[in-house]
Write a protein that holds these residues in place. Structure first.
Motif, mmCIF file in Angstrom:
data_model
loop_
_atom_site.group_PDB
_atom_site.id
_atom_site.type_symbol
_atom_site.label_atom_id
_atom_site.label_comp_id
_atom_site.label_asym_id
_atom_site.label_seq_id
_atom_site.Cartn_x
_atom_site.Cartn_y
_atom_site.Cartn_z
ATOM 1 N N LEU A 50 13.830 5.100 6.017
ATOM 2 C CA LEU A 50 14.391 5.628 7.260
ATOM 3 C C LEU A 50 14.099 4.725 8.447
ATOM 4 O O LEU A 50 14.928 4.591 9.350
ATOM 5 C CB LEU A 50 13.843 7.034 7.520
ATOM 6 N N GLU A 51 12.903 4.162 8.487
ATOM 7 C CA GLU A 51 12.563 3.203 9.533
ATOM 8 C C GLU A 51 11.364 2.388 9.083
ATOM 9 O O GLU A 51 10.590 2.803 8.218
ATOM 10 C CB GLU A 51 12.273 3.886 10.870
ATOM 11 N N GLN A 52 11.227 1.191 9.655
ATOM 12 C CA GLN A 52 10.095 0.336 9.346
ATOM 13 C C GLN A 52 9.825 -0.580 10.515
ATOM 14 O O GLN A 52 10.692 -0.829 11.351
ATOM 15 C CB GLN A 52 10.337 -0.469 8.077
ATOM 16 N N GLY A 53 8.580 -1.067 10.574
ATOM 17 C CA GLY A 53 8.205 -1.961 11.656
ATOM 18 C C GLY A 53 6.704 -2.096 11.742
ATOM 19 O O GLY A 53 5.966 -1.680 10.834
ATOM 20 N N VAL A 54 6.233 -2.682 12.840
ATOM 21 C CA VAL A 54 4.798 -2.811 13.071
ATOM 22 C C VAL A 54 4.176 -1.422 13.055
ATOM 23 O O VAL A 54 4.717 -0.478 13.651
ATOM 24 C CB VAL A 54 4.528 -3.522 14.413
ATOM 25 N N ASP A 106 -0.579 -3.452 8.404
ATOM 26 C CA ASP A 106 0.005 -4.245 9.490
ATOM 27 C C ASP A 106 1.394 -3.716 9.842
ATOM 28 O O ASP A 106 1.734 -3.575 11.013
ATOM 29 C CB ASP A 106 0.117 -5.714 9.061
ATOM 30 N N ARG A 107 2.197 -3.449 8.804
ATOM 31 C CA ARG A 107 3.525 -2.879 8.998
ATOM 32 C C ARG A 107 3.703 -1.705 8.058
ATOM 33 O O ARG A 107 3.005 -1.570 7.059
ATOM 34 C CB ARG A 107 4.624 -3.928 8.766
ATOM 35 N N VAL A 108 4.669 -0.843 8.381
ATOM 36 C CA VAL A 108 4.878 0.372 7.603
ATOM 37 C C VAL A 108 6.367 0.669 7.492
ATOM 38 O O VAL A 108 7.149 0.362 8.405
ATOM 39 C CB VAL A 108 4.137 1.568 8.262
ATOM 40 N N ALA A 109 6.752 1.243 6.346
ATOM 41 C CA ALA A 109 8.112 1.760 6.156
ATOM 42 C C ALA A 109 8.008 3.222 5.759
ATOM 43 O O ALA A 109 7.140 3.595 4.956
ATOM 44 C CB ALA A 109 8.850 0.957 5.084
ATOM 45 N N ILE A 110 8.868 4.033 6.292
ATOM 46 C CA ILE A 110 8.885 5.466 6.014
ATOM 47 C C ILE A 110 10.040 5.767 5.066
ATOM 48 O O ILE A 110 11.194 5.424 5.354
ATOM 49 C CB ILE A 110 9.058 6.289 7.315
ATOM 50 N N MET A 111 9.729 6.420 3.925
ATOM 51 C CA MET A 111 10.751 6.743 2.932
ATOM 52 C C MET A 111 10.964 8.240 2.812
ATOM 53 O O MET A 111 10.023 9.030 2.938
ATOM 54 C CB MET A 111 10.350 6.198 1.548
ATOM 55 N N PHE A 136 0.851 -1.188 0.000
ATOM 56 C CA PHE A 136 0.000 0.000 0.000
ATOM 57 C C PHE A 136 0.888 1.241 0.000
ATOM 58 O O PHE A 136 1.534 1.565 0.996
ATOM 59 C CB PHE A 136 -0.909 -0.026 1.228
ATOM 60 N N ILE A 137 0.931 1.933 -1.135
ATOM 61 C CA ILE A 137 1.754 3.141 -1.284
ATOM 62 C C ILE A 137 0.895 4.354 -0.965
ATOM 63 O O ILE A 137 -0.173 4.541 -1.556
ATOM 64 C CB ILE A 137 2.296 3.264 -2.723
ATOM 65 N N SER A 138 1.362 5.188 -0.046
ATOM 66 C CA SER A 138 0.524 6.311 0.368
ATOM 67 C C SER A 138 1.350 7.396 1.044
ATOM 68 O O SER A 138 2.482 7.169 1.480
ATOM 69 C CB SER A 138 -0.563 5.813 1.336
ATOM 70 N N HIS A 139 0.758 8.583 1.118
ATOM 71 C CA HIS A 139 1.317 9.635 1.963
ATOM 72 C C HIS A 139 0.347 9.951 3.105
ATOM 73 O O HIS A 139 0.579 10.855 3.894
ATOM 74 C CB HIS A 139 1.582 10.905 1.142
ATOM 75 N N ASP A 140 -0.760 9.173 3.172
ATOM 76 C CA ASP A 140 -1.836 9.428 4.122
ATOM 77 C C ASP A 140 -1.652 8.553 5.372
ATOM 78 O O ASP A 140 -2.008 7.380 5.382
ATOM 79 C CB ASP A 140 -3.178 9.132 3.441
ATOM 80 N N LEU A 141 -1.102 9.130 6.422
ATOM 81 C CA LEU A 141 -0.844 8.371 7.629
ATOM 82 C C LEU A 141 -2.120 7.949 8.345
ATOM 83 O O LEU A 141 -2.144 6.933 9.048
ATOM 84 C CB LEU A 141 0.040 9.179 8.573
ATOM 85 N N LEU A 142 -3.193 8.711 8.179
ATOM 86 C CA LEU A 142 -4.467 8.316 8.777
ATOM 87 C C LEU A 142 -4.940 6.980 8.212
ATOM 88 O O LEU A 142 -5.302 6.066 8.951
ATOM 89 C CB LEU A 142 -5.526 9.391 8.518
ATOM 90 N N MET A 143 -4.923 6.852 6.880
ATOM 91 C CA MET A 143 -5.362 5.613 6.256
ATOM 92 C C MET A 143 -4.396 4.478 6.577
ATOM 93 O O MET A 143 -4.801 3.347 6.835
ATOM 94 C CB MET A 143 -5.489 5.803 4.746
ATOM 95 N N VAL A 144 -3.104 4.783 6.571
ATOM 96 C CA VAL A 144 -2.103 3.757 6.883
ATOM 97 C C VAL A 144 -2.322 3.222 8.289
ATOM 98 O O VAL A 144 -2.245 2.007 8.539
ATOM 99 C CB VAL A 144 -0.682 4.335 6.721
#
Length: 275
Positions: free
Chosen positions: A227-231, A216-221, A203-211
């Motif tokens: 830069l970081e990723q995890g649950v 389940d997990r997220v990576a920040i680019m 899921f590619i997005s800039h919307d942190l609310l939807m994310v």
């Protein structure tokens, strides 16, 4: 330990130019079966380039992309086609992926014929199944994309991707062009499809609310790097990187929620299609 469905290892992508543009550098991530993995960043961060590399639309300059532990780059012929069909992509603008001159039924039947299904009755039955999956009324089959709402067109685009029976669905900003209520409804649909089909979703997005509510997990680019990723909850509740904290500060309603996907799923169950 089980092998992830998708593994991206030390991926770099360089676009030709003068000078060349290094859009992604040293990116690594893994997506398990039935997992929704969000890749988040502002415009130009490289997240869509990662998606396109996974889908085979751009060639990596470095690194590997593996499906079930098998490098995609080394596959040729029928093996390459089979692997690529297991990965399908839904783009931000459904008008760019749906032929404006084709009726919806024709657009959904086309990938079935690509898969080798020739029997007319079998195609019609499968098209009906796909429509039901994305909660689109059969009355829309004879309409063209211009006659549908934005949400309906994106549902058709999702159904068209599902026609190939993928194991990994890439949703590249697939909700960003929709209004807020339709975003929530289509987001709930994606989560429902994940549960029903054991589908993995990038899921590619800039919307942190939807994310927050979907992944389940997220990576920040940023700047082509992760830069970081995890649950998802852990990263968004206690970010380790300053840039993630800045993104969160720019989304003031995040702590209060704001998108209730469970309510949207209940609405889908009782009222059927949502435009």
């Amino acid at each position: 330990m089980s092998v992830p469905l998708l593994s991206v290892q030390d991926l770099s992508v360089v676009y030709p130019g003068s000078p060349p543009v290094r859009a992604v550098e040293g990116c690594s991530l893994a997506i398990g079966r039935g997992e929704i993995f969000a890749l988040v960043g502002e415009s130009g961060s490289g997240k869509s380039t990662v998606a396109r590399a996974v889908a085979g639309l751009v060639r990596p300059a470095q690194g590997q992309i593996l499906l079930d532990g098998v490098p995609l780059e080394g596959l040729r012929g029928a093996a390459a086609k089979t692997a690529r069909r297991r990965i399908q992509m839904v783009f931000q603008d459904p008008d760019a992926s749906l032929n404006p001159y084709h009726r919806i039924g024709t657009s959904l039947a086309e990938p079935l014929r690509v898969r080798g299904i020739k029997d007319k009755a079998a195609i019609e039955a499968r098209v009906s199944e796909l429509l039901a999956m994305v909660r689109i009324d059969r009355a829309l089959l004879d309409r063209r994309p211009r006659e549908l709402s934005g949400g309906q067109k994106q549902r058709v685009a999702i159904a068209r991707a599902l026609a190939m029976e993928p194991e990994l669905l890439i949703a590249d900003e697939a909700l960003s062009a929709l209004d807020v209520s339709t975003q929530a409804a289509v987001g709930a649909l994606l989560r429902e499809l994940r549960d029903r089909l054991s589908l993995s979703i990038l899921f590619i997005s800039h919307d942190l609310l939807m994310v927050r509510h979907l992944a389940d997990r997220v990576a920040i680019m940023r700047g082509g790097q992760i830069l970081e990723q995890g649950v998802c909850g852990a990263v968004l509740d206690a970010p380790a990187h300053r840039y993630t904290r800045l993104l969160l500060d720019a989304t003031p309603d995040l702590a209060r929620g704001g998108i209730d996907l469970d309510a949207e799923e209940a609405l889908l169950d009782t009222e059927g299609d949502v435009a």
